[in-house]
Design a protein around this motif. Structure first.
Motif, PDB file in Angstrom:
ATOM      1  N   LEU A 191     -11.986  56.453  53.375  1.00  0.00           N
ATOM      2  CA  LEU A 191     -13.327  56.250  52.828  1.00  0.00           C
ATOM      3  C   LEU A 191     -13.494  56.991  51.506  1.00  0.00           C
ATOM      4  N   PHE A 192     -12.842  58.156  51.388  1.00  0.00           N
ATOM      5  CA  PHE A 192     -12.905  58.884  50.119  1.00  0.00           C
ATOM      6  C   PHE A 192     -12.089  58.146  49.058  1.00  0.00           C
ATOM      7  N   ALA A 193     -11.010  57.506  49.479  1.00  0.00           N
ATOM      8  CA  ALA A 193     -10.230  56.704  48.535  1.00  0.00           C
ATOM      9  C   ALA A 193     -11.083  55.573  47.971  1.00  0.00           C
ATOM     10  N   TRP A 194     -11.883  54.934  48.833  1.00  0.00           N
ATOM     11  CA  TRP A 194     -12.788  53.879  48.354  1.00  0.00           C
ATOM     12  C   TRP A 194     -13.879  54.461  47.450  1.00  0.00           C
ATOM     13  N   PHE A 195     -14.296  55.678  47.725  1.00  0.00           N
ATOM     14  CA  PHE A 195     -15.250  56.382  46.852  1.00  0.00           C
ATOM     15  C   PHE A 195     -14.652  56.567  45.457  1.00  0.00           C
ATOM     16  N   GLU A 196     -13.374  56.998  45.407  1.00  0.00           N
ATOM     17  CA  GLU A 196     -12.687  57.149  44.122  1.00  0.00           C
ATOM     18  C   GLU A 196     -12.541  55.785  43.430  1.00  0.00           C
ATOM     19  N   PHE A 197     -12.279  54.754  44.203  1.00  0.00           N
ATOM     20  CA  PHE A 197     -12.169  53.399  43.650  1.00  0.00           C
ATOM     21  C   PHE A 197     -13.482  52.989  42.972  1.00  0.00           C
ATOM     22  N   GLY A 198     -14.615  53.300  43.638  1.00  0.00           N
ATOM     23  CA  GLY A 198     -15.917  52.996  43.044  1.00  0.00           C
ATOM     24  C   GLY A 198     -16.151  53.770  41.767  1.00  0.00           C
ATOM     25  N   LEU A 199     -15.770  55.066  41.759  1.00  0.00           N
ATOM     26  CA  LEU A 199     -15.928  55.875  40.552  1.00  0.00           C
ATOM     27  C   LEU A 199     -15.066  55.333  39.401  1.00  0.00           C
ATOM     28  N   SER A 200     -13.885  54.803  39.760  1.00  0.00           N
ATOM     29  CA  SER A 200     -12.976  54.320  38.715  1.00  0.00           C
ATOM     30  C   SER A 200     -13.570  53.135  37.948  1.00  0.00           C
ATOM     31  N   LYS A 201     -14.432  52.367  38.611  1.00  0.00           N
ATOM     32  CA  LYS A 201     -15.059  51.226  37.939  1.00  0.00           C
ATOM     33  C   LYS A 201     -16.020  51.685  36.838  1.00  0.00           C
ATOM     34  N   VAL A 202     -16.576  52.875  37.032  1.00  0.00           N
ATOM     35  CA  VAL A 202     -17.428  53.469  35.996  1.00  0.00           C
ATOM     36  C   VAL A 202     -16.563  54.195  34.973  1.00  0.00           C
ATOM     37  N   ALA A 203     -15.505  54.863  35.450  1.00  0.00           N
ATOM     38  CA  ALA A 203     -14.647  55.663  34.569  1.00  0.00           C
ATOM     39  C   ALA A 203     -14.004  54.834  33.462  1.00  0.00           C
ATOM     40  N   GLN A 204     -13.723  53.559  33.747  1.00  0.00           N
ATOM     41  CA  GLN A 204     -13.057  52.714  32.745  1.00  0.00           C
ATOM     42  C   GLN A 204     -13.914  52.525  31.492  1.00  0.00           C
ATOM     43  N   HIS A 205     -15.218  52.738  31.601  1.00  0.00           N
ATOM     44  CA  HIS A 205     -16.097  52.617  30.442  1.00  0.00           C
ATOM     45  C   HIS A 205     -16.121  53.899  29.600  1.00  0.00           C
ATOM     46  N   ASP A 262     -12.995  56.137  29.407  1.00  0.00           N
ATOM     47  CA  ASP A 262     -11.664  56.234  28.816  1.00  0.00           C
ATOM     48  C   ASP A 262     -10.675  55.564  29.777  1.00  0.00           C
ATOM     49  N   LYS A 263     -10.184  54.402  29.417  1.00  0.00           N
ATOM     50  CA  LYS A 263      -9.285  53.648  30.295  1.00  0.00           C
ATOM     51  C   LYS A 263      -7.952  54.359  30.513  1.00  0.00           C
ATOM     52  N   ASN A 264      -7.578  55.221  29.586  1.00  0.00           N
ATOM     53  CA  ASN A 264      -6.286  55.894  29.701  1.00  0.00           C
ATOM     54  C   ASN A 264      -6.229  56.855  30.886  1.00  0.00           C
ATOM     55  N   MET A 265      -7.385  57.340  31.313  1.00  0.00           N
ATOM     56  CA  MET A 265      -7.377  58.240  32.468  1.00  0.00           C
ATOM     57  C   MET A 265      -6.983  57.505  33.749  1.00  0.00           C
ATOM     58  N   LEU A 266      -7.043  56.186  33.736  1.00  0.00           N
ATOM     59  CA  LEU A 266      -6.775  55.381  34.928  1.00  0.00           C
ATOM     60  C   LEU A 266      -5.336  54.888  34.995  1.00  0.00           C
ATOM     61  N   LEU A 267      -4.478  55.416  34.114  1.00  0.00           N
ATOM     62  CA  LEU A 267      -3.056  55.078  34.152  1.00  0.00           C
ATOM     63  C   LEU A 267      -2.322  56.115  35.002  1.00  0.00           C
ATOM     64  N   VAL A 268      -1.627  55.661  36.030  1.00  0.00           N
ATOM     65  CA  VAL A 268      -0.960  56.575  36.961  1.00  0.00           C
ATOM     66  C   VAL A 268       0.051  57.455  36.247  1.00  0.00           C
ATOM     67  N   ALA A 277      -6.822  56.974  39.169  1.00  0.00           N
ATOM     68  CA  ALA A 277      -5.797  56.070  38.638  1.00  0.00           C
ATOM     69  C   ALA A 277      -5.118  55.273  39.755  1.00  0.00           C
ATOM     70  N   ILE A 278      -4.815  55.941  40.856  1.00  0.00           N
ATOM     71  CA  ILE A 278      -4.137  55.271  41.974  1.00  0.00           C
ATOM     72  C   ILE A 278      -4.997  54.143  42.536  1.00  0.00           C
TER      73      ILE A 278
END
Length: 505
Positions: free
Chosen positions: A47-61, A63-69, A22-23
């Motif tokens: 670099l792990f933060a960027w890894f999470e950022f990449g995963l979030s682009k898939v995660a939005q497909h 459940d978008k609600n998981m990406l709300l802080v 979410a962050i």
């Protein structure tokens, strides 16, 4: 007490990584290491933060609600499914690394029987490692992905591809900083074995063979990776903030559940001295510090009788514990396997004496040790002792009655295969374990029965809920400390053989 943290932890890591998704998805980069809506703030390298950022682009497909802080403790079925699938998918890095490591195994004789092939045994020991499976796929983390980089780096050094190995390790350090544990082994080995191109006949350093070009290329690789990872935060003036998240020394000496290391033994000795002091009326119970050492919260605390340990003390002890190993590969490198042995000692020394060590960090030793275990009878014995002890120390991560049968069966299957396969590989050379070691492992069975079966049915369950964790930690600490000494003994023996034979292993 300790039991509080044990109850919370399985859900903790799901929420930690959901929050990081979410962050990195919802906030600008400049806010990543400042966001603190959740107590589970981002505390891995960039670099792990960027890894999470990449995963979030898939995660939005999913459940978008998981990406709300603000959606704290959000765990929809789609969210859990995505997180589980992401671990499985990123394990492809680990699978590829296992393949590369298996290609590096030294084979003394070719056999058609698959159980007599060290490469096959190694593949099973790594791919079906009990501890890694529990921590990643029943608990929840991305250790397989990270260990894939470590094992791939080790494999590249075994294949004499030193620059690739250095690149992979630099990436790994910027994914998770716990791998600083083994950085001394990498630094000294690459300087000694890569930057110095020749030794003199007695094995000492050929000073005139030093290659400045190799050092510059090596340094360029490391600096480039760190610049890409940390550079943006350095430009924004946030490096101190990032470092404060990566190294939070306000946390206590030990995790809520003590890792099985020297500090667990130190803690229990302090508690024994307190009890004796109170009973002998040498200490006043009212004047003693509150018993926060077994508290469920992660915090600073003071010992009651023994001197309290500071981060500086643990750093000194850690450096002292790895110094002989580092000096050994500087004086007599003995090739990539000498480096691997040094890496193991650095990892285990840091586990033994480090500040706020997690019990899961023992896998940093067990997994690479698998490579030496299929090649050497002595290392196979150390592996059996350390893996059995280290894996059992992870049992408290799965604490519910429904998980008891699962963890027991999984560990029994892995341990049975380990003993059977390694005995077969090294048959005809005597027992892999000494009688005292066998006796200790049988004691581990008794501890397991007492903690997992007898204690939950006893009246002590409510009066002393932390007792099984305490017993597990202290008993396993003895086996881990002993394994550390055996690893050093094997290093000393290899040093003696090198001096006598004048050959590199």
């Amino acid at each position: 007490n300790m039991a509080v943290q044990s109850d919370v932890e399985p859900f903790l890591h799901f929420e930690v990584h959901r929050n990081w998704l979410a962050i990195t998805h919802s906030l600008p980069v400049s806010s990543w290491y400042h966001e603190n809506t959740s107590e589970w703030t981002l505390d891995y390298p960039p670099l792990f933060a960027w890894f999470e950022f990449g995963l979030s682009k898939v995660a939005q497909h999913f459940d978008k609600n998981m990406l709300l802080v603000e959606n704290l403790n959000y765990a929809s079925p789609e969210t859990v499914m995505f997180q589980r699938l992401s671990v499985i998918f990123t394990d492809l890095v680990f699978i590829f690394a296992v393949r590369e490591c298996s290609r590096c195994v030294q084979v003394q004789k070719v056999s058609r029987d698959i159980l007599d092939q060290p490469s096959f045994v190694l593949s099973v020991l790594l791919l079906w490692n009990f501890g890694l499976f529990v921590v990643d796929h029943i608990h929840f983390q991305y250790n397989g992905f990270l260990f894939g980089f470590l094992l791939l780096s080790v494999a590249k050094h075994l294949q004499s591809e030193h620059l690739q190995g250095a690149l992979l390790f630099s990436i790994l350090l910027n994914l998770k900083h716990i791998y600083l544990y083994v950085a001394p082994a990498y630094g000294v080995y690459l300087l000694r074995d890569y930057c110095f191109t020749r030794d003199v006949k007695d094995g000492s350093i050929g000073w005139r063979s030093f290659s400045l070009l190799r050092l510059l290329v090596l340094g360029g690789i490391v600096v480039s990776v760190f610049t890409l990872s940390v550079g943006p935060f350095l430009v924004m003036g946030q490096l101190p903030q990032v470092l404060s998240r990566l190294f939070p020394f306000k946390r206590g000496l030990c995790h809520a559940y003590w890792a099985p290391n020297i500090w667990a033994l130190y803690n229990i000795l302090d508690k024994v001295l307190v009890v004796l002091g109170v009973r002998l009326k040498l200490l006043q119970e009212a004047e003693l510090p509150r018993a926060s050492m077994t508290g469920g919260l992660v915090q600073e605390f003071q010992h009651s009788v023994l001197p309290s340990i500071s981060p500086a003390t643990t750093l000194f002890c850690t450096l002292l514990s790895i110094l002989p190993a580092v000096v050994s590969i500087w004086r007599r490198p003995r090739g990539a396997r000498g480096f691997l042995r040094c890496l193991l000692l650095c990892a285990l020394g840091s586990f033994m004496f480090g500040w706020h060590v997690h019990e899961k960090a023992v896998l940093l030793v067990i997994l690479p040790l698998s490579i030496l275990a299929v090649e050497s009878r002595e290392d196979a014995g150390i592996f059996l002792l350390l893996s059995t002890t280290g894996h059992y120390s992870l049992f408290p991560l799965l604490h519910t009655p429904a998980e008891l049968l699962i963890k027991v069966c999984l560990m029994l299957m892995f341990t049975t295969f380990s003993f059977t396969a390694l005995r077969r590989l090294h048959r005809g050379k005597g027992s892999l374990l000494r009688p005292l070691e066998v006796f200790y492992l049988l004691g581990l069975v008794a501890v397991a029965i007492a903690c997992e079966v007898v204690f939950p049915l006893s009246p002590w369950k409510h009066r002393l809920p932390f007792l099984p964790l305490l017993v597990t930690s202290v008993y396993c600490s003895v086996g881990v400390c002993y394994s550390f000494l055996r690893l050093y003994l094997s290093l000393w023996r290899s040093d003696c053989k090198a001096k006598q034979g004048g050959v590199k292993s």
